[in-house]
Design a protein around this motif. Structure first.
Motif, PDB file in Angstrom:
ATOM      1  N   TYR A 141       0.812  -1.213   0.000  1.00 41.36           N
ATOM      2  CA  TYR A 141       0.000   0.000   0.000  1.00 41.36           C
ATOM      3  C   TYR A 141       0.847   1.265   0.000  1.00 41.36           C
ATOM      4  CZ  TYR A 141      -3.513   3.431   1.342  1.00 41.36           C
ATOM      5  OH  TYR A 141      -4.329   4.527   1.365  1.00 41.36           O
ATOM      6  N   GLU A 142       1.759   1.395   0.959  1.00 40.59           N
ATOM      7  CA  GLU A 142       2.610   2.577   1.027  1.00 40.59           C
ATOM      8  C   GLU A 142       4.057   2.147   1.253  1.00 40.59           C
ATOM      9  OE1 GLU A 142       0.960   5.062   4.086  1.00 40.59           O
ATOM     10  OE2 GLU A 142      -0.410   6.067   2.692  1.00 40.59           O
ATOM     11  N   PRO A 143       4.675   1.519   0.240  1.00 42.47           N
ATOM     12  CA  PRO A 143       6.062   1.085   0.410  1.00 42.47           C
ATOM     13  C   PRO A 143       7.000   2.279   0.522  1.00 42.47           C
ATOM     14  CG  PRO A 143       5.426   0.880  -1.882  1.00 42.47           C
ATOM     15  CD  PRO A 143       4.179   1.249  -1.126  1.00 42.47           C
ATOM     16  N   SER A 144       8.111   2.084   1.189  1.00 40.53           N
ATOM     17  CA  SER A 144       9.128   3.134   1.240  1.00 40.53           C
ATOM     18  C   SER A 144       9.686   3.366  -0.156  1.00 40.53           C
ATOM     19  CB  SER A 144      10.253   2.699   2.183  1.00 40.53           C
ATOM     20  OG  SER A 144      10.962   1.604   1.614  1.00 40.53           O
ATOM     21  N   PRO A 145      10.310   4.517  -0.393  1.00 41.05           N
ATOM     22  CA  PRO A 145      10.908   4.757  -1.717  1.00 41.05           C
ATOM     23  C   PRO A 145      11.897   3.658  -2.127  1.00 41.05           C
ATOM     24  CG  PRO A 145      10.796   6.804  -0.488  1.00 41.05           C
ATOM     25  CD  PRO A 145      10.397   5.715   0.469  1.00 41.05           C
ATOM     26  N   GLU A 149      -6.804 -12.596 -10.836  1.00 40.48           N
ATOM     27  CA  GLU A 149      -7.926 -11.950 -11.532  1.00 40.48           C
ATOM     28  C   GLU A 149      -8.894 -13.003 -12.088  1.00 40.48           C
ATOM     29  OE1 GLU A 149      -6.205  -7.678 -13.087  1.00 40.48           O
ATOM     30  OE2 GLU A 149      -5.673  -9.472 -14.235  1.00 40.48           O
ATOM     31  N   ARG A 150      -8.362 -14.111 -12.546  1.00 42.57           N
ATOM     32  CA  ARG A 150      -9.244 -15.178 -13.036  1.00 42.57           C
ATOM     33  C   ARG A 150     -10.069 -15.782 -11.902  1.00 42.57           C
ATOM     34  NH1 ARG A 150      -4.665 -16.366 -16.294  1.00 42.57           N
ATOM     35  NH2 ARG A 150      -3.956 -17.960 -14.820  1.00 42.57           N
ATOM     36  N   LYS A 151      -9.599 -15.657 -10.681  1.00 42.26           N
ATOM     37  CA  LYS A 151     -10.318 -16.187  -9.524  1.00 42.26           C
ATOM     38  C   LYS A 151     -11.248 -15.144  -8.890  1.00 42.26           C
ATOM     39  CE  LYS A 151      -6.759 -19.582  -8.313  1.00 42.26           C
ATOM     40  NZ  LYS A 151      -5.763 -20.012  -7.292  1.00 42.26           N
ATOM     41  N   GLY A 152     -11.420 -14.019  -9.569  1.00 38.80           N
ATOM     42  CA  GLY A 152     -12.383 -13.031  -9.088  1.00 38.80           C
ATOM     43  C   GLY A 152     -11.797 -11.842  -8.362  1.00 38.80           C
ATOM     44  N   TRP A 153     -10.473 -11.739  -8.310  1.00 35.19           N
ATOM     45  CA  TRP A 153      -9.846 -10.592  -7.683  1.00 35.19           C
ATOM     46  C   TRP A 153      -9.768  -9.440  -8.686  1.00 35.19           C
ATOM     47  CZ3 TRP A 153      -7.313 -10.858  -2.667  1.00 35.19           C
ATOM     48  CH2 TRP A 153      -7.389 -12.119  -2.068  1.00 35.19           C
ATOM     49  N   THR A 154      -9.723  -8.210  -8.171  1.00 36.45           N
ATOM     50  CA  THR A 154      -9.569  -7.023  -9.000  1.00 36.45           C
ATOM     51  C   THR A 154      -8.262  -6.339  -8.658  1.00 36.45           C
ATOM     52  OG1 THR A 154     -11.956  -6.687  -9.139  1.00 36.45           O
ATOM     53  CG2 THR A 154     -10.564  -4.783  -9.615  1.00 36.45           C
ATOM     54  N   CYS A 155      -7.526  -5.937  -9.675  1.00 35.75           N
ATOM     55  CA  CYS A 155      -6.240  -5.269  -9.475  1.00 35.75           C
ATOM     56  C   CYS A 155      -6.453  -3.763  -9.392  1.00 35.75           C
ATOM     57  CB  CYS A 155      -5.287  -5.617 -10.611  1.00 35.75           C
ATOM     58  SG  CYS A 155      -3.632  -4.928 -10.425  1.00 35.75           S
ATOM     59  N   GLY A 156      -5.906  -3.142  -8.356  1.00 34.89           N
ATOM     60  CA  GLY A 156      -6.047  -1.699  -8.199  1.00 34.89           C
ATOM     61  C   GLY A 156      -4.822  -1.113  -7.520  1.00 34.89           C
ATOM     62  N   GLY A 157      -4.984   0.085  -6.985  1.00 29.55           N
ATOM     63  CA  GLY A 157      -3.880   0.793  -6.356  1.00 29.55           C
ATOM     64  C   GLY A 157      -3.613   2.099  -7.063  1.00 29.55           C
ATOM     65  N   ARG A 185       3.915   1.309 -13.425  1.00 28.57           N
ATOM     66  CA  ARG A 185       3.309   2.595 -13.051  1.00 28.57           C
ATOM     67  C   ARG A 185       2.761   2.591 -11.618  1.00 28.57           C
ATOM     68  NH1 ARG A 185       0.794   2.992 -18.629  1.00 28.57           N
ATOM     69  NH2 ARG A 185       2.034   4.569 -19.722  1.00 28.57           N
ATOM     70  N   HIS A 186       2.544   1.421 -11.068  1.00 27.26           N
ATOM     71  CA  HIS A 186       1.935   1.353  -9.740  1.00 27.26           C
ATOM     72  C   HIS A 186       2.858   1.909  -8.655  1.00 27.26           C
ATOM     73  CE1 HIS A 186      -1.910  -0.872 -10.073  1.00 27.26           C
ATOM     74  NE2 HIS A 186      -1.395  -1.271 -11.221  1.00 27.26           N
ATOM     75  N   LYS A 187       2.311   2.819  -7.848  1.00 32.23           N
ATOM     76  CA  LYS A 187       2.972   3.248  -6.610  1.00 32.23           C
ATOM     77  C   LYS A 187       2.515   2.382  -5.451  1.00 32.23           C
ATOM     78  CE  LYS A 187       1.644   7.570  -6.950  1.00 32.23           C
ATOM     79  NZ  LYS A 187       1.536   9.021  -6.606  1.00 32.23           N
ATOM     80  N   LEU A 224      -4.653  -6.095  -4.734  1.00 29.53           N
ATOM     81  CA  LEU A 224      -5.634  -6.999  -5.327  1.00 29.53           C
ATOM     82  C   LEU A 224      -6.724  -7.213  -4.299  1.00 29.53           C
ATOM     83  CD1 LEU A 224      -2.920  -9.183  -6.873  1.00 29.53           C
ATOM     84  CD2 LEU A 224      -4.887  -8.465  -8.209  1.00 29.53           C
ATOM     85  N   HIS A 225      -7.970  -7.030  -4.715  1.00 22.91           N
ATOM     86  CA  HIS A 225      -9.054  -7.101  -3.747  1.00 22.91           C
ATOM     87  C   HIS A 225     -10.227  -7.911  -4.286  1.00 22.91           C
ATOM     88  CE1 HIS A 225     -11.277  -3.921  -5.966  1.00 22.91           C
ATOM     89  NE2 HIS A 225     -10.064  -3.434  -6.171  1.00 22.91           N
ATOM     90  N   LYS A 226     -11.035  -8.364  -3.356  1.00 23.04           N
ATOM     91  CA  LYS A 226     -12.186  -9.218  -3.674  1.00 23.04           C
ATOM     92  C   LYS A 226     -13.282  -8.908  -2.665  1.00 23.04           C
ATOM     93  CE  LYS A 226     -13.160 -14.149  -4.420  1.00 23.04           C
ATOM     94  NZ  LYS A 226     -12.566 -15.514  -4.305  1.00 23.04           N
ATOM     95  N   SER A 227     -14.513  -8.734  -3.138  1.00 23.31           N
ATOM     96  CA  SER A 227     -15.610  -8.353  -2.259  1.00 23.31           C
ATOM     97  C   SER A 227     -16.659  -9.452  -2.149  1.00 23.31           C
ATOM     98  CB  SER A 227     -16.277  -7.077  -2.771  1.00 23.31           C
ATOM     99  OG  SER A 227     -17.393  -6.738  -1.976  1.00 23.31           O
ATOM    100  N   TYR A 228     -17.156  -9.648  -0.925  1.00 18.41           N
ATOM    101  CA  TYR A 228     -18.307 -10.523  -0.696  1.00 18.41           C
ATOM    102  C   TYR A 228     -19.589  -9.720  -0.487  1.00 18.41           C
ATOM    103  CZ  TYR A 228     -15.239 -14.493  -0.571  1.00 18.41           C
ATOM    104  OH  TYR A 228     -14.333 -15.458  -0.937  1.00 18.41           O
ATOM    105  N   GLY A 229     -19.427  -8.398  -0.439  1.00 20.28           N
ATOM    106  CA  GLY A 229     -20.604  -7.540  -0.361  1.00 20.28           C
ATOM    107  C   GLY A 229     -21.557  -7.930   0.743  1.00 20.28           C
ATOM    108  N   PHE A 230     -22.847  -8.020   0.384  1.00 22.70           N
ATOM    109  CA  PHE A 230     -23.897  -8.337   1.348  1.00 22.70           C
ATOM    110  C   PHE A 230     -24.269  -9.819   1.323  1.00 22.70           C
ATOM    111  CE2 PHE A 230     -24.919  -4.112  -0.563  1.00 22.70           C
ATOM    112  CZ  PHE A 230     -24.438  -3.348   0.485  1.00 22.70           C
TER     113      PHE A 230
END
Length: 209
Positions: A105-109, A136-144, A165-167, A171-177
């Motif tokens: 999430y917030e790696p050092s330089p 991603e094939r297993k339902g995760w979404t790449c972000g950041g 390009r990523h700082k 990768l996240h996955k939601s179960y929502g409600f």
């Protein structure tokens, strides 16, 4: 204690908190936070501790010292298990339901520079690309967070320029409600997700120093 799921009152609590993020609301409903949110989160992460390590269950209070938004309470409850330099596993409950994530999430330089060198390397960078694509094939979404342009020192036509390009890379996955979040089965799902993401977390740990 045994994890039995997050009660539906947990979602109601955060729905109402988004409308009335005040000390008076919090004080009047703190027992719901303690019993329906904090306690189950401690039980969930405690059940995962032997395999993944101890979790930091974040405080519910926002740091508003330098923020324009002065609402005092976070609109979610998160917990984080650290692994390596700025990477690890995460789980959260909010009005939007339950969410799991892994990444840095917030790696050092210095750590970010090391990660980018590994991404640029054909062997380690290709391995990361395959790990991300597999999740991603297993339902995760790449972000950041990402740069709008290329990072200094890397060509704009590099085959893995999008990863470079990523700082931060999450990768996240939601179960929502989904009703499963209110049951003990959620523990199995989170454990399965975190296990599936372990190679990604290990990659970051190996290449961030």
């Amino acid at each position: 204690m045994t994890f039995t799921g997050f009660p539906k009152e947990a979602l109601d609590f955060y729905d109402d908190l988004e409308l009335d993020n005040t000390k008076s609301y919090w004080t009047a409903h703190k027992n719901i936070y303690d019993t329906c949110i904090k306690a189950p989160m401690i039980e969930l992460t405690g059940a995962l501790e032997e395999e993944f390590g101890p979790a930091k269950v974040f405080r519910p209070y926002r740091d508003v010292r330098f923020a324009k938004d002065k609402t005092p309470y976070k609109n979610h409850q998160g917990a984080y298990v650290a692994s390596g330099s700025g990477s690890g596993w995460y789980v959260q409950i909010s009005a939007a339901g339950v969410y799991v994530a892994v990444g840095y999430y917030e790696p050092s330089p210095d750590a970010l520079a090391a990660i980018r060198r590994a991404i640029a390397n054909d062997r380690s960078g290709t391995a990361l690309s395959k790990l991300v694509a597999g999740l991603e094939r297993k339902g995760w979404t790449c972000g950041g967070t990402t740069l709008k342009t290329r990072p200094q020192g890397y060509a704009a036509d590099h085959p893995r320029i999008e990863l470079l390009r990523h700082k931060s890379l999450v990768l996240h996955k939601s179960y929502g409600f989904d009703e499963v979040i209110h049951t003990p089965k959620l523990l199995t799902l989170v454990r399965t997700d975190w296990r599936a993401a372990r190679p990604f977390v290990d990659w970051v740990g190996t290449h961030s120093s």
